[in-house]
Design an enzyme around this catalytic site. Structure first.
Site, PDB file in Angstrom:
ATOM      1  N   LYS A  35       0.846  -1.203   0.000  1.00  0.00           N
ATOM      2  CA  LYS A  35       0.000   0.000   0.000  1.00  0.00           C
ATOM      3  C   LYS A  35       0.881   1.253   0.000  1.00  0.00           C
ATOM      4  O   LYS A  35       2.086   1.162   0.296  1.00  0.00           O
ATOM      5  CB  LYS A  35      -0.928  -0.019   1.225  1.00  0.00           C
ATOM      6  CG  LYS A  35      -0.195   0.019   2.556  1.00  0.00           C
ATOM      7  CD  LYS A  35      -1.103  -0.378   3.711  1.00  0.00           C
ATOM      8  CE  LYS A  35      -0.372  -0.233   5.031  1.00  0.00           C
ATOM      9  NZ  LYS A  35      -1.010  -1.009   6.105  1.00  0.00           N
ATOM     10  N   ARG A 132     -11.459  -0.625  13.959  1.00  0.00           N
ATOM     11  CA  ARG A 132     -11.297   0.135  12.722  1.00  0.00           C
ATOM     12  C   ARG A 132     -12.270  -0.427  11.692  1.00  0.00           C
ATOM     13  O   ARG A 132     -13.311   0.148  11.453  1.00  0.00           O
ATOM     14  CB  ARG A 132      -9.840   0.053  12.247  1.00  0.00           C
ATOM     15  CG  ARG A 132      -9.535   0.888  11.039  1.00  0.00           C
ATOM     16  CD  ARG A 132      -8.031   0.984  10.762  1.00  0.00           C
ATOM     17  NE  ARG A 132      -7.394  -0.305  10.476  1.00  0.00           N
ATOM     18  CZ  ARG A 132      -6.107  -0.446  10.175  1.00  0.00           C
ATOM     19  NH1 ARG A 132      -5.305   0.603  10.144  1.00  0.00           N
ATOM     20  NH2 ARG A 132      -5.597  -1.637   9.924  1.00  0.00           N
ATOM     21  N   HIS A 161      -6.352  -8.032  12.710  1.00  0.00           N
ATOM     22  CA  HIS A 161      -5.173  -7.158  12.759  1.00  0.00           C
ATOM     23  C   HIS A 161      -4.886  -6.794  14.217  1.00  0.00           C
ATOM     24  O   HIS A 161      -5.799  -6.401  14.943  1.00  0.00           O
ATOM     25  CB  HIS A 161      -5.457  -5.898  11.932  1.00  0.00           C
ATOM     26  CG  HIS A 161      -4.265  -5.027  11.699  1.00  0.00           C
ATOM     27  ND1 HIS A 161      -3.117  -5.478  11.091  1.00  0.00           N
ATOM     28  CD2 HIS A 161      -4.048  -3.710  11.979  1.00  0.00           C
ATOM     29  CE1 HIS A 161      -2.247  -4.470  11.008  1.00  0.00           C
ATOM     30  NE2 HIS A 161      -2.781  -3.396  11.541  1.00  0.00           N
ATOM     31  N   ARG A 214       0.945 -10.951   6.926  1.00  0.00           N
ATOM     32  CA  ARG A 214       0.859  -9.761   6.057  1.00  0.00           C
ATOM     33  C   ARG A 214       2.001  -8.833   6.426  1.00  0.00           C
ATOM     34  O   ARG A 214       1.935  -8.154   7.444  1.00  0.00           O
ATOM     35  CB  ARG A 214      -0.475  -9.018   6.248  1.00  0.00           C
ATOM     36  CG  ARG A 214      -1.712  -9.766   5.856  1.00  0.00           C
ATOM     37  CD  ARG A 214      -2.932  -8.866   6.033  1.00  0.00           C
ATOM     38  NE  ARG A 214      -2.965  -8.218   7.334  1.00  0.00           N
ATOM     39  CZ  ARG A 214      -3.463  -8.760   8.433  1.00  0.00           C
ATOM     40  NH1 ARG A 214      -3.994  -9.956   8.408  1.00  0.00           N
ATOM     41  NH2 ARG A 214      -3.431  -8.092   9.561  1.00  0.00           N
ATOM     42  N   TYR A 255      15.796  31.088   4.902  1.00  0.00           N
ATOM     43  CA  TYR A 255      14.597  31.821   5.332  1.00  0.00           C
ATOM     44  C   TYR A 255      14.582  32.055   6.837  1.00  0.00           C
ATOM     45  O   TYR A 255      14.888  31.143   7.613  1.00  0.00           O
ATOM     46  CB  TYR A 255      13.339  31.020   4.989  1.00  0.00           C
ATOM     47  CG  TYR A 255      12.976  31.011   3.525  1.00  0.00           C
ATOM     48  CD1 TYR A 255      12.752  32.190   2.824  1.00  0.00           C
ATOM     49  CD2 TYR A 255      12.824  29.793   2.864  1.00  0.00           C
ATOM     50  CE1 TYR A 255      12.394  32.156   1.485  1.00  0.00           C
ATOM     51  CE2 TYR A 255      12.457  29.758   1.523  1.00  0.00           C
ATOM     52  CZ  TYR A 255      12.249  30.945   0.831  1.00  0.00           C
ATOM     53  OH  TYR A 255      11.891  30.920  -0.482  1.00  0.00           O
ATOM     54  N   CYS A 301      14.089  24.483   2.737  1.00  0.00           N
ATOM     55  CA  CYS A 301      13.169  25.125   1.780  1.00  0.00           C
ATOM     56  C   CYS A 301      12.349  24.053   1.061  1.00  0.00           C
ATOM     57  O   CYS A 301      12.517  22.868   1.314  1.00  0.00           O
ATOM     58  CB  CYS A 301      13.949  25.931   0.745  1.00  0.00           C
ATOM     59  SG  CYS A 301      15.221  26.994   1.426  1.00  0.00           S
ATOM     60  N   ASP A 303      12.547  23.115  -2.061  1.00  0.00           N
ATOM     61  CA  ASP A 303      13.293  22.341  -3.051  1.00  0.00           C
ATOM     62  C   ASP A 303      14.773  22.160  -2.723  1.00  0.00           C
ATOM     63  O   ASP A 303      15.472  21.440  -3.423  1.00  0.00           O
ATOM     64  CB  ASP A 303      13.215  23.050  -4.421  1.00  0.00           C
ATOM     65  CG  ASP A 303      11.831  23.549  -4.705  1.00  0.00           C
ATOM     66  OD1 ASP A 303      10.914  22.710  -4.677  1.00  0.00           O
ATOM     67  OD2 ASP A 303      11.653  24.769  -4.911  1.00  0.00           O
TER      68      ASP A 303
HETATM   69  C1  LIG Z   1      -0.260  -1.961   6.698  1.00  0.00           C
HETATM   70  C2  LIG Z   1      -0.853  -3.241   7.158  1.00  0.00           C
HETATM   71  C3  LIG Z   1      -0.061  -4.381   7.373  1.00  0.00           C
HETATM   72  C4  LIG Z   1       1.448  -4.360   7.268  1.00  0.00           C
HETATM   73  O1  LIG Z   1       2.020  -3.734   8.384  1.00  0.00           O
HETATM   74  P1  LIG Z   1       3.606  -3.747   8.634  1.00  0.00           P
HETATM   75  O2  LIG Z   1       3.740  -3.289  10.022  1.00  0.00           O
HETATM   76  O3  LIG Z   1       4.197  -2.810   7.650  1.00  0.00           O
HETATM   77  O4  LIG Z   1       4.075  -5.135   8.421  1.00  0.00           O
HETATM   78  C5  LIG Z   1      -0.696  -5.555   7.699  1.00  0.00           C
HETATM   79  N1  LIG Z   1      -2.042  -5.609   7.838  1.00  0.00           N
HETATM   80  C6  LIG Z   1      -2.829  -4.540   7.651  1.00  0.00           C
HETATM   81  C7  LIG Z   1      -4.301  -4.680   7.823  1.00  0.00           C
HETATM   82  C8  LIG Z   1      -2.266  -3.325   7.323  1.00  0.00           C
HETATM   83  O5  LIG Z   1      -3.050  -2.259   7.154  1.00  0.00           O
END
Ligand SMILES: *Cc1c(COP(=O)(O)O)cnc(C)c1O
Length: 370
Positions: A35, A132, A161, A214, A255, A301, A303
């Site tokens: 992502k 969530r 998660h 994941r 600046y 800055c 850039d």
């Molecule tokens: C982003 C995400 C992950 C991966 O997380 P890491 O800490 O980068 O391994 C796994 N599961 C879900 C639902 C996420 O949103």
């Protein structure tokens, strides 16, 4: 192609190494999380390399990110971790993209709009305390599953998660795991994929009923929990000096004149700034030339920014912004940020150069479409 001398290098061999390390360590299949443009590393090459190195899926956050991969020619498994509007389901089906059931209402709406879902792959999301997305109650999950099966949907996975995978104390993970296992056991359905752990949980926790993890951050070579597993950071960020000058005592830099030289000093200008995601909070931090640290003086800055050096380096001298001497985890710590934020900030103004077997295999500059 790029013309401004500020670029990121991504080492795909180190990425492959990290995949193997995580695979051996967890003994599970890997869903590579790509992502947010693969945490700034560039989604296409990362996704492609992940699948070539034995990952089972790549995971993105939205249908837009999934479509971006398809547009670039990525044909393998994609799981969307976030919400997709029911009105857009047809696109996901056409593009063979796997979706997450984010709520009971979402499942009801889906089933109300479609008679036959036999071409749609889905993973049920169980909310075990993150609050969530996902379904919490067994009755909801059971009902959702029955509804989807009656429409011939392919319910191939179930996942949750962890909200505190980076805690040293694993009591919160244990609580969530117990909840998740209760759901899996009660549903008594033969899911192809059961997954829960992100990077930190994969490294510091065991989820014996899961067959996949994941993983994002760890595959990019960054650890946020203590462990001695051998992960190698895959991204480096460089720029080159564009101007160098002697500045007299009491003159100021940049600046707001926030830095005043307390003796005659040598100041180099480098072409990187907050427009690249190199935020103003970097003032006072250090970058490196040949491993020697030099301070960023004056305000950053949009850039460019200025560094205080100790000799008259030639214009074109390479400056390290993120490298083995300046790891992202240290940079994040100094900025009171997390490594995820530092990486996501790196803007698409920075070209990404991909290396494999020591050779450049591609350069992607999103600001100049070739
Ligand atoms: C982003 C995400 C992950 C991966 O997380 P890491 O800490 O980068 O391994 C796994 N599961 C879900 C639902 C996420 O949103």
């Amino acid at each position: 192609m790029f013309y401004r001398n500020t670029w990121a290098e991504i080492d795909l061999d180190k990425f492959a190494h990290n995949i193997n390390v995580i695979k051996e360590y967890t003994n599970k299949e890997i869903f590579c999380v790509v992502k947010a443009n693969a945490y700034g590393h560039g989604d296409f090459h990362i996704a492609t390399q992940a699948m070539q190195n034995g990952c089972s899926y790549v995971a993105v956050s939205s249908l837009d990110e999934a479509m971006a991969l398809r547009r670039q020619g990525f044909t393998k498994n994609i799981l969307i971790l976030g919400f997709v509007s029911i009105g857009d389901i047809k696109v996901a089906i056409d593009q063979k993209i796997t979706l997450t059931c984010v709520s009971y209402d979402w499942v009801c709406e889906l089933c109300a709009h479609y008679h036959d879902l036999s071409d749609l792959k889905l993973h049920l999301k169980v909310d075990t305390g993150m609050n969530r997305i996902g379904m919490k109650k067994l009755t909801e999950l059971q009902d959702a599953l029955d509804k989807l099966i009656s429409k011939n949907a392919i319910v191939e996975g179930i996942y949750t998660h962890f909200h505190s995978a980076d805690d040293v104390d694993k009591i919160k993970c244990e609580r969530q795991k117990k909840w998740f296992y209760h759901i899996i056991d009660s549903l008594n359905y033969n899911f192809k994929w059961i997954h829960a752990s992100n990077s930190d949980a994969s490294i510091s926790f065991t989820d014996e009923k899961c067959n996949a993890v994941r993983v994002g951050l760890a595959l990019y070579g960054i650890k946020s929990v203590e462990s001695n597993i051998d992960l190698k950071p895959i991204l480096s960020l460089y720029t080159k000096i564009t101007c160098i000058k002697e500045v007299k005592k009491n003159e100021t830099i940049g600046y707001g004149a926030t830095y005043q030289c307390n003796k005659d000093e040598i100041i180099a200008t480098i072409p990187i700034g907050y427009g690249d995601g190199f935020i103003r909070a970097n003032q006072g931090r250090f970058v490196c030339i040949d491993g020697h640290p030099y301070e960023i003086v004056g305000r950053v800055c949009m850039d460019q920014c200025m560094i205080k050096v100790d000799k008259k380096y030639p214009v074109g001298t390479k400056v390290e912004i993120i490298s083995e001497y300046i790891p992202i985890s240290n940079m994040a710590h100094e900025l009171k940020m997390i490594p995820y934020e530092v990486l996501c900030l790196l803007s698409d103004r920075i070209p990404r150069i991909y290396y494999s077997n020591g050779d450049v295999i591609d350069t992607i500059n999103l600001r100049i479409h070739e």
